[in-house]
Design a protein around this motif. Structure first.
Motif, PDB file in Angstrom:
ATOM      1  N   GLU A  12     -69.536 -30.003 -39.830  1.00 25.76           N
ATOM      2  CA  GLU A  12     -70.294 -30.965 -40.166  1.00 25.76           C
ATOM      3  C   GLU A  12     -70.767 -30.945 -41.417  1.00 25.76           C
ATOM      4  OE1 GLU A  12     -72.568 -32.983 -37.122  1.00 25.76           O
ATOM      5  OE2 GLU A  12     -72.587 -30.949 -35.718  1.00 25.76           O
ATOM      6  N   TYR A  13     -70.641 -32.519 -42.116  1.00 25.03           N
ATOM      7  CA  TYR A  13     -71.129 -32.946 -43.097  1.00 25.03           C
ATOM      8  C   TYR A  13     -71.953 -34.278 -43.896  1.00 25.03           C
ATOM      9  CZ  TYR A  13     -67.503 -29.801 -44.467  1.00 25.03           C
ATOM     10  OH  TYR A  13     -66.400 -27.893 -44.882  1.00 25.03           O
ATOM     11  N   TYR A  14     -72.005 -34.694 -44.583  1.00 22.35           N
ATOM     12  CA  TYR A  14     -73.554 -35.717 -44.698  1.00 22.35           C
ATOM     13  C   TYR A  14     -72.931 -37.598 -43.961  1.00 22.35           C
ATOM     14  CZ  TYR A  14     -76.324 -39.077 -46.025  1.00 22.35           C
ATOM     15  OH  TYR A  14     -77.575 -41.149 -45.664  1.00 22.35           O
ATOM     16  N   GLY A  15     -71.700 -37.463 -44.677  1.00 23.93           N
ATOM     17  CA  GLY A  15     -70.945 -38.353 -43.853  1.00 23.93           C
ATOM     18  C   GLY A  15     -70.633 -38.553 -42.360  1.00 23.93           C
ATOM     19  N   ASP A  16     -70.748 -37.451 -41.819  1.00 22.23           N
ATOM     20  CA  ASP A  16     -70.898 -37.310 -40.351  1.00 22.23           C
ATOM     21  C   ASP A  16     -72.239 -37.307 -39.561  1.00 22.23           C
ATOM     22  OD1 ASP A  16     -68.302 -35.923 -40.949  1.00 22.23           O
ATOM     23  OD2 ASP A  16     -68.671 -33.705 -40.943  1.00 22.23           O
ATOM     24  N   GLN A  17     -72.922 -37.742 -39.864  1.00 22.43           N
ATOM     25  CA  GLN A  17     -74.604 -38.726 -39.483  1.00 22.43           C
ATOM     26  C   GLN A  17     -74.189 -39.970 -39.438  1.00 22.43           C
ATOM     27  OE1 GLN A  17     -77.721 -36.652 -41.510  1.00 22.43           O
ATOM     28  NE2 GLN A  17     -76.386 -35.003 -42.402  1.00 22.43           N
ATOM     29  N   LEU A  18     -73.576 -40.627 -39.227  1.00 18.73           N
ATOM     30  CA  LEU A  18     -73.189 -41.821 -40.155  1.00 18.73           C
ATOM     31  C   LEU A  18     -72.188 -42.576 -39.162  1.00 18.73           C
ATOM     32  CD1 LEU A  18     -73.864 -42.251 -43.798  1.00 18.73           C
ATOM     33  CD2 LEU A  18     -75.446 -42.710 -42.447  1.00 18.73           C
ATOM     34  N   ARG A  19     -71.212 -41.191 -38.915  1.00 16.19           N
ATOM     35  CA  ARG A  19     -69.738 -41.883 -38.595  1.00 16.19           C
ATOM     36  C   ARG A  19     -69.829 -41.459 -37.107  1.00 16.19           C
ATOM     37  NH1 ARG A  19     -68.002 -40.083 -43.910  1.00 16.19           N
ATOM     38  NH2 ARG A  19     -67.630 -37.924 -42.667  1.00 16.19           N
ATOM     39  N   TYR A  20     -70.527 -40.240 -36.824  1.00 18.20           N
ATOM     40  CA  TYR A  20     -70.309 -39.998 -35.415  1.00 18.20           C
ATOM     41  C   TYR A  20     -71.579 -40.151 -34.990  1.00 18.20           C
ATOM     42  CZ  TYR A  20     -65.720 -39.272 -37.142  1.00 18.20           C
ATOM     43  OH  TYR A  20     -65.045 -38.626 -38.207  1.00 18.20           O
ATOM     44  N   CYS A  21     -72.811 -40.529 -35.296  1.00 19.17           N
ATOM     45  CA  CYS A  21     -74.423 -40.695 -34.496  1.00 19.17           C
ATOM     46  C   CYS A  21     -74.271 -41.358 -33.019  1.00 19.17           C
ATOM     47  CB  CYS A  21     -75.172 -40.944 -35.398  1.00 19.17           C
ATOM     48  SG  CYS A  21     -75.034 -42.289 -36.023  1.00 19.17           S
ATOM     49  N   SER A  22     -74.961 -41.214 -32.415  1.00 20.85           N
ATOM     50  CA  SER A  22     -74.946 -41.933 -30.874  1.00 20.85           C
ATOM     51  C   SER A  22     -75.255 -43.588 -30.954  1.00 20.85           C
ATOM     52  CB  SER A  22     -76.279 -41.184 -30.224  1.00 20.85           C
ATOM     53  OG  SER A  22     -75.869 -42.223 -28.921  1.00 20.85           O
ATOM     54  N   GLY A  23     -74.271 -45.052 -30.866  1.00 21.65           N
ATOM     55  CA  GLY A  23     -74.834 -45.636 -30.765  1.00 21.65           C
ATOM     56  C   GLY A  23     -74.024 -46.269 -32.366  1.00 21.65           C
ATOM     57  N   ALA A  24     -73.482 -44.997 -32.678  1.00 19.92           N
ATOM     58  CA  ALA A  24     -72.674 -45.914 -34.372  1.00 19.92           C
ATOM     59  C   ALA A  24     -71.622 -47.046 -33.767  1.00 19.92           C
ATOM     60  CB  ALA A  24     -71.868 -44.805 -34.935  1.00 19.92           C
ATOM     61  N   GLY A  25     -70.327 -46.879 -33.039  1.00 16.35           N
ATOM     62  CA  GLY A  25     -69.439 -47.930 -32.995  1.00 16.35           C
ATOM     63  C   GLY A  25     -70.567 -49.256 -32.157  1.00 16.35           C
ATOM     64  N   GLN A  26     -71.261 -49.573 -32.020  1.00 15.33           N
ATOM     65  CA  GLN A  26     -71.598 -50.536 -30.874  1.00 15.33           C
ATOM     66  C   GLN A  26     -72.844 -51.155 -31.944  1.00 15.33           C
ATOM     67  OE1 GLN A  26     -71.632 -48.127 -28.495  1.00 15.33           O
ATOM     68  NE2 GLN A  26     -69.609 -48.168 -28.705  1.00 15.33           N
ATOM     69  N   GLU A  27     -72.969 -50.446 -33.340  1.00 11.50           N
ATOM     70  CA  GLU A  27     -74.126 -51.699 -33.891  1.00 11.50           C
ATOM     71  C   GLU A  27     -73.263 -52.464 -34.900  1.00 11.50           C
ATOM     72  OE1 GLU A  27     -76.627 -52.921 -35.950  1.00 11.50           O
ATOM     73  OE2 GLU A  27     -77.567 -51.271 -34.651  1.00 11.50           O
ATOM     74  N   VAL A  28     -73.881 -53.819 -34.976  1.00 10.27           N
ATOM     75  CA  VAL A  28     -72.740 -53.945 -36.135  1.00 10.27           C
ATOM     76  C   VAL A  28     -73.266 -54.654 -37.243  1.00 10.27           C
ATOM     77  CG1 VAL A  28     -72.117 -55.419 -33.566  1.00 10.27           C
ATOM     78  CG2 VAL A  28     -73.444 -56.428 -34.670  1.00 10.27           C
ATOM     79  N   ARG A  29     -74.537 -54.589 -37.400  1.00 12.55           N
ATOM     80  CA  ARG A  29     -74.857 -54.826 -38.889  1.00 12.55           C
ATOM     81  C   ARG A  29     -75.050 -53.010 -39.560  1.00 12.55           C
ATOM     82  NH1 ARG A  29     -79.318 -59.150 -36.389  1.00 12.55           N
ATOM     83  NH2 ARG A  29     -77.772 -60.581 -36.241  1.00 12.55           N
ATOM     84  N   GLY A  30     -75.173 -52.493 -39.139  1.00 16.45           N
ATOM     85  CA  GLY A  30     -75.207 -51.585 -40.346  1.00 16.45           C
ATOM     86  C   GLY A  30     -74.484 -50.250 -39.294  1.00 16.45           C
ATOM     87  N   THR A  31     -74.352 -48.631 -39.609  1.00 13.89           N
ATOM     88  CA  THR A  31     -73.557 -47.618 -39.700  1.00 13.89           C
ATOM     89  C   THR A  31     -74.245 -47.102 -38.336  1.00 13.89           C
ATOM     90  OG1 THR A  31     -76.192 -46.162 -40.826  1.00 13.89           O
ATOM     91  CG2 THR A  31     -73.851 -46.613 -41.847  1.00 13.89           C
ATOM     92  N   SER A  32     -75.999 -47.367 -37.826  1.00 11.23           N
ATOM     93  CA  SER A  32     -76.313 -46.856 -37.136  1.00 11.23           C
ATOM     94  C   SER A  32     -78.063 -47.622 -36.432  1.00 11.23           C
ATOM     95  CB  SER A  32     -76.366 -45.535 -36.661  1.00 11.23           C
ATOM     96  OG  SER A  32     -77.364 -44.197 -38.057  1.00 11.23           O
ATOM     97  N   PRO A  33     -78.145 -47.592 -35.400  1.00  6.55           N
ATOM     98  CA  PRO A  33     -79.675 -49.062 -34.629  1.00  6.55           C
ATOM     99  C   PRO A  33     -80.380 -48.258 -35.960  1.00  6.55           C
ATOM    100  CG  PRO A  33     -77.977 -47.952 -32.692  1.00  6.55           C
ATOM    101  CD  PRO A  33     -77.402 -46.896 -34.302  1.00  6.55           C
TER     102      PRO A  33
END
Length: 391
Positions: A12-33
């Motif tokens: 795991e690296y920094y970017g994985d926190q944004l790509r694979y965090c819970s709810g990421a794919g459902q957030e339409v205005r950002g990387t995550s809620p």
């Protein structure tokens, strides 16, 4: 952006926190809620090189109307207030902007992770120290081949050696640095050599970009590699990623701008390790595929806002007229709404693909450049009809 290292090795690296965090794919205005998007800011269009694939068609000249230092500070404050997690300073060549270090320091002081995309030729030991002092967390240096091949591609003799010296200058001051490599017909046979360079120079990260046909890159449309060659590249990158991991050599290897990579990696792993493949499928599902206009946004040197740095045909607004957060959160913007609910609009193979929930229609700017229709299939999808379930 797909982390082969994360998918195959679990590192795991920094970017994985944004790509694979819970709810990421459902957030339409950002990387995550609760967070805004990653923002690519093309701080200037000026560049000291003349690269064949440049999406901003930059040249070594001064461009009028670029954001002033005061406008730059105000923009960074706006992004911080919108909880933008990362700003990527890009160009042109961002180090040609006189107030670059002031802007970078402002971002890091406001809690934004500041990164830079550069050709590396201007990074002397003194510049590397200034980058470190400004709080830049990562420097991505573009190389598109070894030696003379890179120089031809970038339009200047000596560019490779200067970029290599820039990498070494960053490492000397313990500034995290990595490579950016755009795959095309002229250089894909040198990927083995590039990976060897990564090992020998102790470079911890490399992003392999699939070619996007915008800016001068549109003139290279016929110079993209074939689908079969793309599969060969992915096979090689998977093999080398696992090899680095087995040998205890910490390398983060990613691909960018072709979300068909995700399903392909899943299917290849499933052939030999179904349990590991299930983990990969879960991560890809969380990520949700291409998220231009959602988790990624772009701002040009004159303040125009776009869904990503390649989509220059779809202006969303100007930060000289409204704050970025107001543009990004505008529920009446018809095009933004369509991007955030794009699946019903997709055509051709994309519309019927079984992996649509993992890919989200791949790269729209490339589809528009190739077909003239923003919602048509991405021609760079290298999966067969049988693999995507339409044979």
């Amino acid at each position: 952006m797909i982390s082969i290292t994360r998918l195959l090795c679990g590192s795991e690296y920094y970017g994985d926190q944004l790509r694979y965090c819970s709810g990421a794919g459902q957030e339409v205005r950002g990387t995550s809620p609760g967070n805004g998007p990653v923002v690519i800011w093309n701080t200037t269009q000026s560049c000291n090189l003349n690269c064949k694939h440049c999406y901003s068609s930059s040249e070594a000249k001064k461009y009028e109307g670029e954001l002033s230092p005061e406008e730059g500070f105000n923009l960074i404050d706006d992004l911080a207030g919108f909880n933008v997690p990362v700003v990527l300073f890009s160009g042109g060549e961002p180090l040609m902007r006189e107030d670059f270090f002031d802007l970078a320091l402002r971002a890091s002081q406001r809690g934004i992770r500041a990164t830079i995309s550069t050709n590396g030729t201007l990074i002397t030991p003194e510049v590397a120290r200034s980058i470190k002092k400004a709080g830049i967390s990562y420097v991505g240096i573009s190389l598109d081949g070894i030696g003379e091949l890179n120089d031809r591609f970038r339009g200047r003799e000596g560019a490779f050696e200067q970029a290599l010296q820039g990498i070494r200058a960053c490492r000397e001051v313990e500034q995290k640095v990595g490579l950016r490599f755009t795959i095309n017909r002229h250089n894909y046979h040198q990927i083995q050599d590039i990976l060897y360079l990564v090992k020998e120079e102790n470079i911890p990260r490399i992003c392999f970009y699939h070619l996007v046909y915008t800016g001068r890159g549109k003139e290279m449309m016929e110079e993209d590699i074939s689908h079969e060659e793309t599969r060969d590249v992915l096979n090689l990158l998977m093999e080398k990623t696992e090899e680095f991991y087995r040998k205890g050599q910490e390398k983060e290897i990613l691909t960018v701008d072709n979300h068909a990579d995700g399903p392909y990696i899943y299917m290849k792993v499933k052939e030999k390790n179904p349990e590991k493949a299930r983990e990969i499928l879960e991560l890809l599902t969380i990520n949700g595929g291409n998220r231009s206009g959602m988790a990624v946004g772009s701002i040009s040197s004159v303040g125009d806002v776009y869904p990503d740095q390649f989509t220059r045909t779809r202006k969303l607004g100007s930060i000289r007229e409204r704050a970025f957060k107001e543009i990004w959160a505008d529920e009446e913007n018809e095009f933004l709404n369509s991007l955030r609910n794009r699946k019903p609009l997709l055509k051709g193979r994309c519309a019927d693909c079984r992996w649509l929930h993992l890919c989200n229609g791949n790269f729209r700017a490339r589809a528009e450049a190739f077909t003239g229709d923003y919602w048509e299939s991405d021609p760079a999808c290298f999966l067969s009809d049988e693999e995507i379930g339409i044979s």
